[in-house]
Scaffold this motif. Structure first.
Motif, PDB file in Angstrom:
ATOM      1  N   TRP A 165       0.664  -1.003  -0.230  1.00 46.14           N
ATOM      2  CA  TRP A 165      -0.279   0.121  -0.570  1.00 46.14           C
ATOM      3  C   TRP A 165       1.044   1.120   0.155  1.00 46.14           C
ATOM      4  CZ3 TRP A 165      -4.657   0.483  -0.386  1.00 46.14           C
ATOM      5  CH2 TRP A 165      -5.950  -0.620  -0.319  1.00 46.14           C
ATOM      6  N   MET A 166       2.225   1.607   1.012  1.00 44.51           N
ATOM      7  CA  MET A 166       3.328   2.443   0.467  1.00 44.51           C
ATOM      8  C   MET A 166       3.510   2.636  -0.839  1.00 44.51           C
ATOM      9  SD  MET A 166       5.261   1.764   4.755  1.00 44.51           S
ATOM     10  CE  MET A 166       5.979   3.405   4.148  1.00 44.51           C
ATOM     11  N   VAL A 167       3.813   1.352  -1.449  1.00 42.76           N
ATOM     12  CA  VAL A 167       4.433   1.195  -2.463  1.00 42.76           C
ATOM     13  C   VAL A 167       3.109   2.112  -3.476  1.00 42.76           C
ATOM     14  CG1 VAL A 167       5.176   0.309  -4.635  1.00 42.76           C
ATOM     15  CG2 VAL A 167       5.894   0.208  -2.405  1.00 42.76           C
ATOM     16  N   ALA A 168       1.985   2.077  -3.418  1.00 48.05           N
ATOM     17  CA  ALA A 168       1.431   2.465  -4.666  1.00 48.05           C
ATOM     18  C   ALA A 168       0.703   3.528  -3.892  1.00 48.05           C
ATOM     19  CB  ALA A 168      -0.056   1.303  -4.398  1.00 48.05           C
ATOM     20  N   PHE A 169       1.227   4.082  -3.192  1.00 49.33           N
ATOM     21  CA  PHE A 169       0.389   5.438  -2.778  1.00 49.33           C
ATOM     22  C   PHE A 169       1.256   6.510  -2.713  1.00 49.33           C
ATOM     23  CE2 PHE A 169      -3.838   3.879  -0.771  1.00 49.33           C
ATOM     24  CZ  PHE A 169      -5.236   4.821  -1.570  1.00 49.33           C
ATOM     25  N   GLY A 170       2.467   6.077  -3.009  1.00 50.61           N
ATOM     26  CA  GLY A 170       4.215   6.677  -3.276  1.00 50.61           C
ATOM     27  C   GLY A 170       3.704   7.200  -4.615  1.00 50.61           C
ATOM     28  N   PHE A 171       3.345   6.152  -5.440  1.00 47.45           N
ATOM     29  CA  PHE A 171       3.145   6.537  -6.936  1.00 47.45           C
ATOM     30  C   PHE A 171       2.401   7.028  -7.065  1.00 47.45           C
ATOM     31  CE2 PHE A 171       4.020   1.769  -8.452  1.00 47.45           C
ATOM     32  CZ  PHE A 171       6.141   2.384  -8.105  1.00 47.45           C
ATOM     33  N   VAL A 172       0.827   7.358  -6.210  1.00 45.95           N
ATOM     34  CA  VAL A 172      -0.560   8.141  -6.509  1.00 45.95           C
ATOM     35  C   VAL A 172       0.745   9.817  -5.374  1.00 45.95           C
ATOM     36  CG1 VAL A 172      -2.358   9.191  -4.829  1.00 45.95           C
ATOM     37  CG2 VAL A 172      -1.833   6.383  -6.143  1.00 45.95           C
ATOM     38  N   PHE A 173       1.017   9.246  -5.038  1.00 45.39           N
ATOM     39  CA  PHE A 173       1.807  11.435  -4.344  1.00 45.39           C
ATOM     40  C   PHE A 173       2.939  11.855  -5.361  1.00 45.39           C
ATOM     41  CE2 PHE A 173       0.135   9.384   0.139  1.00 45.39           C
ATOM     42  CZ  PHE A 173      -0.662  10.625   0.122  1.00 45.39           C
ATOM     43  N   PHE A 174       3.431  10.668  -6.092  1.00 46.64           N
ATOM     44  CA  PHE A 174       4.419  11.559  -6.649  1.00 46.64           C
ATOM     45  C   PHE A 174       3.598  11.613  -8.097  1.00 46.64           C
ATOM     46  CE2 PHE A 174       7.869  11.330 -10.257  1.00 46.64           C
ATOM     47  CZ  PHE A 174       9.148  11.614  -9.361  1.00 46.64           C
ATOM     48  N   PHE A 175       2.450  11.518  -9.043  1.00 45.79           N
ATOM     49  CA  PHE A 175       2.109  12.215 -10.323  1.00 45.79           C
ATOM     50  C   PHE A 175       1.923  13.073  -9.655  1.00 45.79           C
ATOM     51  CE2 PHE A 175       2.335   7.242 -11.944  1.00 45.79           C
ATOM     52  CZ  PHE A 175       2.966   7.898 -12.654  1.00 45.79           C
ATOM     53  N   LEU A 176       0.684  13.315  -8.498  1.00 46.41           N
ATOM     54  CA  LEU A 176       0.390  14.115  -7.400  1.00 46.41           C
ATOM     55  C   LEU A 176       1.268  16.076  -8.530  1.00 46.41           C
ATOM     56  CD1 LEU A 176      -1.942  15.649  -6.753  1.00 46.41           C
ATOM     57  CD2 LEU A 176      -0.998  15.030  -4.446  1.00 46.41           C
ATOM     58  N   THR A 177       2.773  15.459  -8.197  1.00 44.77           N
ATOM     59  CA  THR A 177       3.897  16.454  -8.644  1.00 44.77           C
ATOM     60  C   THR A 177       3.786  16.792  -9.586  1.00 44.77           C
ATOM     61  OG1 THR A 177       5.489  14.748  -8.447  1.00 44.77           O
ATOM     62  CG2 THR A 177       4.916  15.254  -6.322  1.00 44.77           C
ATOM     63  N   PHE A 178       3.109  16.161 -10.562  1.00 46.10           N
ATOM     64  CA  PHE A 178       3.507  16.590 -12.079  1.00 46.10           C
ATOM     65  C   PHE A 178       2.771  17.740 -12.032  1.00 46.10           C
ATOM     66  CE2 PHE A 178       5.187  12.552 -13.718  1.00 46.10           C
ATOM     67  CZ  PHE A 178       6.554  12.488 -13.337  1.00 46.10           C
ATOM     68  N   ILE A 179       1.798  17.902 -11.499  1.00 44.38           N
ATOM     69  CA  ILE A 179       0.030  19.121 -11.760  1.00 44.38           C
ATOM     70  C   ILE A 179       0.726  19.962 -12.191  1.00 44.38           C
ATOM     71  CG2 ILE A 179      -1.824  20.173 -10.897  1.00 44.38           C
ATOM     72  CD1 ILE A 179      -2.699  16.857  -9.902  1.00 44.38           C
ATOM     73  N   ARG A 180       2.113  20.295 -11.593  1.00 41.22           N
ATOM     74  CA  ARG A 180       2.083  21.823 -12.026  1.00 41.22           C
ATOM     75  C   ARG A 180       2.505  21.903 -13.161  1.00 41.22           C
ATOM     76  NH1 ARG A 180       2.169  26.233  -9.278  1.00 41.22           N
ATOM     77  NH2 ARG A 180       3.805  28.199  -9.282  1.00 41.22           N
ATOM     78  N   ASP A 181       3.912  21.343 -13.100  1.00 43.07           N
ATOM     79  CA  ASP A 181       4.906  21.065 -14.618  1.00 43.07           C
ATOM     80  C   ASP A 181       4.009  21.297 -15.786  1.00 43.07           C
ATOM     81  OD1 ASP A 181       6.721  21.053 -12.569  1.00 43.07           O
ATOM     82  OD2 ASP A 181       7.331  18.809 -12.932  1.00 43.07           O
ATOM     83  N   PHE A 182       3.090  20.269 -15.537  1.00 43.32           N
ATOM     84  CA  PHE A 182       2.008  20.008 -16.043  1.00 43.32           C
ATOM     85  C   PHE A 182       1.125  21.558 -16.906  1.00 43.32           C
ATOM     86  CE2 PHE A 182       1.808  15.923 -17.485  1.00 43.32           C
ATOM     87  CZ  PHE A 182       2.866  15.746 -17.193  1.00 43.32           C
ATOM     88  N   GLN A 183       1.480  21.805 -15.603  1.00 43.77           N
ATOM     89  CA  GLN A 183       0.753  23.652 -15.977  1.00 43.77           C
ATOM     90  C   GLN A 183       1.162  24.491 -17.293  1.00 43.77           C
ATOM     91  OE1 GLN A 183      -0.131  24.892 -11.855  1.00 43.77           O
ATOM     92  NE2 GLN A 183      -2.273  24.153 -12.200  1.00 43.77           N
ATOM     93  N   ARG A 184       1.864  24.422 -17.159  1.00 41.93           N
ATOM     94  CA  ARG A 184       3.254  25.188 -17.874  1.00 41.93           C
ATOM     95  C   ARG A 184       3.058  24.317 -19.881  1.00 41.93           C
ATOM     96  NH1 ARG A 184       6.034  25.310 -13.300  1.00 41.93           N
ATOM     97  NH2 ARG A 184       7.794  23.792 -14.472  1.00 41.93           N
ATOM     98  N   PHE A 185       2.175  23.307 -19.549  1.00 39.99           N
ATOM     99  CA  PHE A 185       2.686  22.413 -20.899  1.00 39.99           C
ATOM    100  C   PHE A 185       1.463  22.763 -22.364  1.00 39.99           C
ATOM    101  CE2 PHE A 185       3.187  18.676 -23.071  1.00 39.99           C
ATOM    102  CZ  PHE A 185       4.107  19.127 -24.020  1.00 39.99           C
TER     103      PHE A 185
END
Length: 237
Positions: A206-226
């Motif tokens: 569960w830690m690994v799975a939600f680790g992926f979730v939180f990691f992709f969450l950090t992409f949101i700001r980058d994708f706002q500029r694209f």
């Protein structure tokens, strides 16, 4: 004719929300149906028996597809940034994308081949999904550091690397303790043989799975500029 869609932040946002819902909904149905114990079952345990198996399979397959789209956009974003900054080799960016796509294929295998129906194929898919996922987010963390300070802040890079390290440690412990379990079952009860190994391994999963979730969450700001631009040319005879 030029069609412009400014900002693609909705893509990782949808991936994060959909994947989280897939885990939570499948877990809730499995517990309410009495198919698993509430205390940290494996993620796959919550999608083994109907009706939750149908929900789990459908939603995880959609998550895999959203993962592919997110990773491809991330690849294009880095390529575009790299045109002016030259902070990473294009081959490294492509390698990271290929590893990520392997993880998405593993997710599709996990969603399609049920844990108790085809355990060997299911386990291989899970290993590919989690293993490739950990490598992907680690590579992306390294690439993020290389893009500093023009395209990322060091604070965001530290967050990504922390998630990667925690996920990697959890993944190793998940494999180690899962290898000590001598039986394949989903209805675990406290006190029985290998129960402790199961609980520790499941927590790590569960830690690994939600680790992926939180990691992709950090992409949101980058994708706002694209922005994605699709151009079509009309030729007249």
């Amino acid at each position: 004719m030029l069609c412009c869609m400014p900002g693609v932040a909705f893509v990782p946002a949808l991936l994060v929300s959909w994947s989280s819902a897939a885990f939570i909904i499948s877990y809730a149905i499995a517990v309410l149906e009495g198919h698993v114990e509430p205390l940290v079952p494996y993620i796959s345990d919550t999608g083994t028996k109907p009706p939750e198996s149908g929900v789990f399979g459908f939603m995880i397959n959609i998550s895999a597809l959203l993962g592919v789209i997110t990773m491809c956009i991330r690849y294009l974003l880095i390529e575009k940034q790299n045109e002016t900054s030259h902070f990473v080799r294009s081959s490294c960016n492509m390698f990271s994308l290929c590893i990520g796509l392997m993880g998405c294929i593993g997710m599709g295998i996990v969603a399609t081949f049920q844990e108790l129906a085809v355990p060997s194929v299911h386990d291989i898919g899970a290993l590919v999904a989690f293993g490739s996922g950990v490598v992907y987010i680690t590579l992306q963390s390294i690439i993020s550091y290389k893009s500093c300070p023009q395209w990322n802040t060091y604070f965001m890079c530290h967050i990504r690397m922390a998630i990667s390290v925690i996920s990697c440690i959890a993944f190793v412990h998940m494999i180690v303790f899962a290898s000590k379990i001598s039986m394949t079952k989903i209805d675990w009860t406290p006190g029985e043989k290998d129960y402790t190994y199961h609980v520790i391994s499941a927590i790590c999963e569960w830690m690994v799975a939600f680790g992926f979730v939180f990691f992709f969450l950090t992409f949101i700001r980058d994708f706002q500029r694209f922005s994605l631009r699709i151009s079509t040319e009309i030729h007249e005879d």
